[in-house]
Write a protein that holds these residues in place. Structure first.
Motif, PDB file in Angstrom:
ATOM      1  N   ASP A  48       0.812  -1.209   0.000  1.00 23.10           N
ATOM      2  CA  ASP A  48       0.000   0.000   0.000  1.00 23.10           C
ATOM      3  C   ASP A  48       0.848   1.261   0.000  1.00 23.10           C
ATOM      4  OD1 ASP A  48      -2.568   0.906  -0.256  1.00 23.10           O
ATOM      5  OD2 ASP A  48      -2.851   1.258   1.882  1.00 23.10           O
ATOM      6  N   THR A  49       2.179   1.122  -0.209  1.00 20.47           N
ATOM      7  CA  THR A  49       3.008   2.320  -0.291  1.00 20.47           C
ATOM      8  C   THR A  49       2.682   3.111  -1.545  1.00 20.47           C
ATOM      9  OG1 THR A  49       5.264   3.205  -0.360  1.00 20.47           O
ATOM     10  CG2 THR A  49       4.885   1.117  -1.490  1.00 20.47           C
ATOM     11  N   ARG A  50       2.697   4.466  -1.430  1.00 18.21           N
ATOM     12  CA  ARG A  50       2.405   5.331  -2.575  1.00 18.21           C
ATOM     13  C   ARG A  50       3.680   6.009  -3.104  1.00 18.21           C
ATOM     14  NH1 ARG A  50      -1.690   3.666  -0.050  1.00 18.21           N
ATOM     15  NH2 ARG A  50      -3.756   4.618  -0.209  1.00 18.21           N
ATOM     16  N   GLN A  51       4.846   5.645  -2.559  1.00 19.54           N
ATOM     17  CA  GLN A  51       6.084   6.307  -2.951  1.00 19.54           C
ATOM     18  C   GLN A  51       6.305   6.159  -4.450  1.00 19.54           C
ATOM     19  OE1 GLN A  51       9.270   4.819  -0.529  1.00 19.54           O
ATOM     20  NE2 GLN A  51       8.252   5.331   1.384  1.00 19.54           N
ATOM     21  N   GLY A  52       6.377   7.312  -5.158  1.00 17.49           N
ATOM     22  CA  GLY A  52       6.588   7.318  -6.599  1.00 17.49           C
ATOM     23  C   GLY A  52       5.366   6.945  -7.391  1.00 17.49           C
ATOM     24  N   GLN A  53       4.207   6.862  -6.738  1.00 18.03           N
ATOM     25  CA  GLN A  53       2.993   6.457  -7.398  1.00 18.03           C
ATOM     26  C   GLN A  53       2.020   7.634  -7.506  1.00 18.03           C
ATOM     27  OE1 GLN A  53       2.647   2.577  -8.148  1.00 18.03           O
ATOM     28  NE2 GLN A  53       4.624   3.541  -8.349  1.00 18.03           N
ATOM     29  N   THR A  54       0.930   7.444  -8.196  1.00 21.04           N
ATOM     30  CA  THR A  54      -0.030   8.509  -8.472  1.00 21.04           C
ATOM     31  C   THR A  54      -0.518   9.200  -7.218  1.00 21.04           C
ATOM     32  OG1 THR A  54      -0.777   7.393 -10.463  1.00 21.04           O
ATOM     33  CG2 THR A  54      -2.261   9.032  -9.526  1.00 21.04           C
ATOM     34  N   ALA A  55      -0.915   8.426  -6.206  1.00 21.26           N
ATOM     35  CA  ALA A  55      -1.502   9.010  -5.012  1.00 21.26           C
ATOM     36  C   ALA A  55      -0.503   9.805  -4.187  1.00 21.26           C
ATOM     37  CB  ALA A  55      -2.138   7.925  -4.143  1.00 21.26           C
ATOM     38  N   ALA A  56       0.812   9.628  -4.443  1.00 14.32           N
ATOM     39  CA  ALA A  56       1.807  10.367  -3.678  1.00 14.32           C
ATOM     40  C   ALA A  56       1.657  11.871  -3.874  1.00 14.32           C
ATOM     41  CB  ALA A  56       3.216   9.919  -4.075  1.00 14.32           C
ATOM     42  N   ALA A  57       1.204  12.279  -5.066  1.00 17.66           N
ATOM     43  CA  ALA A  57       1.017  13.698  -5.347  1.00 17.66           C
ATOM     44  C   ALA A  57      -0.107  14.289  -4.510  1.00 17.66           C
ATOM     45  CB  ALA A  57       0.713  13.900  -6.834  1.00 17.66           C
ATOM     46  N   GLU A  58      -0.968  13.435  -3.971  1.00 17.62           N
ATOM     47  CA  GLU A  58      -2.066  13.895  -3.146  1.00 17.62           C
ATOM     48  C   GLU A  58      -1.691  13.914  -1.671  1.00 17.62           C
ATOM     49  OE1 GLU A  58      -5.203  11.243  -4.098  1.00 17.62           O
ATOM     50  OE2 GLU A  58      -5.076  11.616  -6.259  1.00 17.62           O
ATOM     51  N   GLY A  59      -0.427  13.685  -1.360  1.00 14.31           N
ATOM     52  CA  GLY A  59       0.034  13.751   0.013  1.00 14.31           C
ATOM     53  C   GLY A  59      -0.224  12.506   0.830  1.00 14.31           C
ATOM     54  N   ASP A  60      -0.475  11.367   0.183  1.00 15.06           N
ATOM     55  CA  ASP A  60      -0.741  10.128   0.899  1.00 15.06           C
ATOM     56  C   ASP A  60       0.393   9.145   0.651  1.00 15.06           C
ATOM     57  OD1 ASP A  60      -1.702   7.891   2.106  1.00 15.06           O
ATOM     58  OD2 ASP A  60      -3.456   7.650   0.810  1.00 15.06           O
ATOM     59  N   PRO A  61       1.347   9.011   1.600  1.00 18.65           N
ATOM     60  CA  PRO A  61       2.487   8.127   1.385  1.00 18.65           C
ATOM     61  C   PRO A  61       2.150   6.651   1.517  1.00 18.65           C
ATOM     62  CG  PRO A  61       2.578   9.027   3.588  1.00 18.65           C
ATOM     63  CD  PRO A  61       1.408   9.684   2.914  1.00 18.65           C
ATOM     64  N   GLY A  62       0.990   6.335   2.112  1.00 17.06           N
ATOM     65  CA  GLY A  62       0.635   4.941   2.305  1.00 17.06           C
ATOM     66  C   GLY A  62       1.534   4.278   3.336  1.00 17.06           C
ATOM     67  N   THR A  63       1.567   2.969   3.318  1.00 15.61           N
ATOM     68  CA  THR A  63       2.361   2.222   4.283  1.00 15.61           C
ATOM     69  C   THR A  63       3.179   1.155   3.588  1.00 15.61           C
ATOM     70  OG1 THR A  63       0.498   0.716   4.620  1.00 15.61           O
ATOM     71  CG2 THR A  63       0.698   2.552   6.165  1.00 15.61           C
ATOM     72  N   LEU A  64       4.260   0.721   4.240  1.00 16.41           N
ATOM     73  CA  LEU A  64       5.113  -0.321   3.685  1.00 16.41           C
ATOM     74  C   LEU A  64       4.700  -1.663   4.273  1.00 16.41           C
ATOM     75  CD1 LEU A  64       7.503  -0.697   1.733  1.00 16.41           C
ATOM     76  CD2 LEU A  64       9.025  -0.602   3.703  1.00 16.41           C
ATOM     77  N   ASN A  65       3.443  -2.010   4.081  1.00 23.13           N
ATOM     78  CA  ASN A  65       2.931  -3.285   4.547  1.00 23.13           C
ATOM     79  C   ASN A  65       2.583  -4.174   3.365  1.00 23.13           C
ATOM     80  OD1 ASN A  65       3.050  -2.598   7.285  1.00 23.13           O
ATOM     81  ND2 ASN A  65       0.986  -1.732   7.265  1.00 23.13           N
ATOM     82  N   ASN A  66       2.698  -5.484   3.579  1.00 22.32           N
ATOM     83  CA  ASN A  66       2.253  -6.428   2.552  1.00 22.32           C
ATOM     84  C   ASN A  66       0.763  -6.689   2.764  1.00 22.32           C
ATOM     85  OD1 ASN A  66       3.758  -7.637   4.868  1.00 22.32           O
ATOM     86  ND2 ASN A  66       2.832  -9.545   4.139  1.00 22.32           N
ATOM     87  N   ASP A  67      -0.052  -5.718   2.351  1.00 23.14           N
ATOM     88  CA  ASP A  67      -1.493  -5.831   2.545  1.00 23.14           C
ATOM     89  C   ASP A  67      -2.096  -6.964   1.734  1.00 23.14           C
ATOM     90  OD1 ASP A  67      -1.856  -3.950   4.468  1.00 23.14           O
ATOM     91  OD2 ASP A  67      -2.216  -2.302   3.091  1.00 23.14           O
ATOM     92  N   VAL A  68      -1.481  -7.308   0.625  1.00 21.62           N
ATOM     93  CA  VAL A  68      -1.897  -8.470  -0.172  1.00 21.62           C
ATOM     94  C   VAL A  68      -0.678  -9.368  -0.353  1.00 21.62           C
ATOM     95  CG1 VAL A  68      -2.769  -9.288  -2.390  1.00 21.62           C
ATOM     96  CG2 VAL A  68      -3.664  -7.161  -1.408  1.00 21.62           C
TER      97      VAL A  68
END
Length: 426
Positions: free
Chosen positions: A86-106
Motif C-alpha cells: 500500500d506504499t504510494r512512494q513514486g505512485q499517483t496518489a503520492a502527489a495527493e500527500g498520501d504516502p501509504g504504508t510499507l505493509n504487505n497488505d496483499v
C-alpha cells in the motif's frame, strides 16, 4: 458438490542516402506484416528486453536462485510470491500527500504444478497472527528477531531492500514452501495492467459503496480499469461484512475475470500487441527478485500459463479463524491449513468441489444483466458456465474429481472458470 449462492446477474557510421518514400512505406508494411504473424513469445521477449533494464530488483536469498535461466529454470513445479504493497512512494496518489504504508497488505503464494497444468494462488489474510521468522533489515543491517505478529508486518521488517526477502521467509515459515521467485506489485500496477488489457468486466451482485476508496458501483456488469480497478481491489468497507476476508474473495472475482481475459483462447497471451502492453504495464510497476533479470526467464514464467485449463486455475484463501483474544485478528485454522500446505508441498492436484465462495462473492447466473439479491441458502445447482470462453472443461465436468482431490470445505475460493459476482455491503 460446490456450494454457491446464485445471483442474477547496426548502426553504420557515415551518411546514408535517403530512401524513396515508397520504399520506406514498403519497409514499414513489411515490418507490420512480420509483427502480425510474430508469436506471442517473441513479442513478450521484445517487451521484456526493452523494459527489463529499468526494472527494480532485490535479492530474496541464495535459496531462491535457480542455477539456470529461461525455460530450464522453470522445469518442474514453480512457486512465486506476489506482494501488493500500500506504499504510494513514486505512485499517483503520492502527489495527493498520501504516502501509504510499507505493509504487505496483499500476499499471494502462487504454485504452478510440475506439469504446468494447474495453478493455485493462495491469498494469505493480512490480519492473521503468525510467527514471523527472524529477518535482516538490509537498510540498517540489523537482524529483526522472530516475533508473533500480523502477517502484513513482514514487508516492513526488511527495509526497502530486504522486505521482499522477509515476506518470502514468512510464507515459507507458514506453508513450508520456499518460493524461487517473488515480486512486489506497486500501488499503480493493477490500474496499469487492467488498462493494458482493455478493462476487466466484473459482476456486482449488490451495491458497493466505499467512500474510503471512492468506489460506487450498482448491481450489474461493469467494465473497470485504471484507478477504478485499483479501488475495486482495495475496497474493504464496501464488500461483504467490511473485513479483509470479504476483500480477498472480492479480489478473486476480479482475478478470475482477468484470468479469463488473459488466458482464454484469443486472450492477451495469444495477442502480441496486448501482450506487449501487459508486459510493459507489469514491469513498469513491479519490484522483482533479482533472479528474474533474465528476459527469457520472465517470458518463460508468463508463458507457463498459456493454454492452461481455466478450471485448473484455483484462487483460494488460506484458512483462518477469528482470534479468540482479539476479534479484529485471525489465527490459522490448523487442520485445513495442513491439508492445503501438504498439497502444495507434494504438488498434488486439487479441486474446490467441496468449497464455498468467500463472503465477498456469490455465483453469477446466466441472466447477468439483471442481478438479484443473493440467497442466504446454498445453491445446489452447481457452477454456471463462465461468461468468457474457457480453455477446457470447467471443474463441474464429470471426471475432474477422479484426477484431483477436493480441498477441505473450510477453504474458500473459486476457479478462473467460474463466473462470480462481488457482494457489496450495500
Amino acid at each position: 458438490m460446490h456450494h454457491r449462492n446464485d445471483v442474477r446477474v547496426g548502426v553504420r557510421h557515415g551518411r546514408l542516402a535517403r530512401r524513396p518514400a515508397w520504399l520506406e512505406a514498403a519497409r514499414l508494411l513489411g515490418i507490420a506484416a512480420v509483427v502480425a504473424v510474430t508469436s506471442a513469445t517473441s513479442v513478450a521477449a521484445v517487451a521484456v528486453g526493452s523494459l527489463g533494464s529499468s526494472v527494480q530488483t532485490v535479492g530474496i536469498g541464495v535459496g531462491g536462485k535457480p542455477s539456470t535461466t529461461g525455460a530450464e529454470a522453470l522445469r518442474g513445479a514453480v512457486d512465486f510470491v506476489v506482494v501488493g504493497s500500500d506504499t504510494r512512494q513514486g505512485q499517483t496518489a503520492a502527489a495527493e500527500g498520501d504516502p501509504g504504508t510499507l505493509n504487505n497488505d496483499v500476499t499471494m503464494l502462487i504454485h504452478i504444478s510440475a506439469d504446468h497444468q494447474q495453478m493455485t494462488a493462495v491469498s494469505i489474510p493480512r490480519d492473521t497472527i503468525v510467527e514471523l521468522p527472524a529477518c535482516v533489515d538490509i537498510d540498517s543491517g540489523q537482524t529483526r528477531p522472530a516475533v508473533r505478529a500480523m502477517f502484513n508486518e513482514a514487508l516492513a521488517r526488511g527495509g526497502d531492500q530486504g522486505g521482499l526477502r522477509c515476506v518470502v521467509a514468512a510464507v515459507q515459515s507458514l506453508t513450508g514452501v520456499e518460493a524461487q521467485f517473488a515480486g512486489i506489485l506497486k500501488f499503480d500496477g493493477v490500474a496499469a495492467m487492467s488498462t493494458a488489457v482493455g478493462g476487466v468486466d466484473v459482476c456486482v451482485a449488490t451495491p458497493i459503496h466505499d467512500h474510503y476508496v471512492g468506489l460506487d458501483l450498482e448491481p450489474g456488469i461493469h467494465p473497470i480499469e485504471g484507478q477504478t480497478a485499483s479501488a475495486f481491489l482495495r475496497s474493504r468497507h464496501g464488500i461483504g461484512d467490511g473485513g479483509d476476508l470479504g476483500r480477498i474473495s472480492n479480489q478473486q472475482v476480479f482475478l478470475s475475470a482477468l484470468a479469463r481475459k488473459v488466458l482464454a483462447p484469443g486472450g492477451a497471451l495469444s495477442h502480441p500487441v496486448k501482450l506487449y502492453e501487459l508486459a510493459r504495464a507489469a514491469l513498469s510497476n513491479m519490484i522483482l527478485s533479482d533472479n528474474l533479470t533474465s528476459p527469457d526467464t520472465m517470458v518463460s514464467l508468463a508463458l507457463t500459463l498459456r493454454g492452461m485449463d481455466l478450471s485448473k486455475v484455483l484462487f483460494v484463501q488460506y484458512p483462518t479463524l477469528p482470534d479468540p483474544a482479539d476479534g479484529n485478528r485471525l489465527v490459522v485454522d490448523e487442520q485445513p491449513a495442513q491439508a492445503l500446505t501438504v498439497a502444495l508441498r507434494t504438488d498434488a492436484k486439487t479441486n474446490l468441489d467441496d468449497s464455498p465462495l468467500g463472503g465477498g462473492a456469490t455465483k453469477q447466473s446466466s441472466d447477468s444483466a439483471a442481478p438479484s439479491e443473493p440467497s442466504s441458502a446454498p445453491s445446489s445447482a452447481g457452477p454456471t458456465e463462465p461468461t468468457s470462453p474457457a480453455s477446457g472443461p470447467t471443474d463441474a465436468t464429470p471426471g475432474t474429481s477422479a484426477t484431483s482431490t477436493a480441498l477441505p470445505s473450510a477453504i474458500t475460493g473459486q476457479t478462473a472458470a467460474e463466473a462470480t459476482c462481488s457482494r457489496g455491503s450495500g
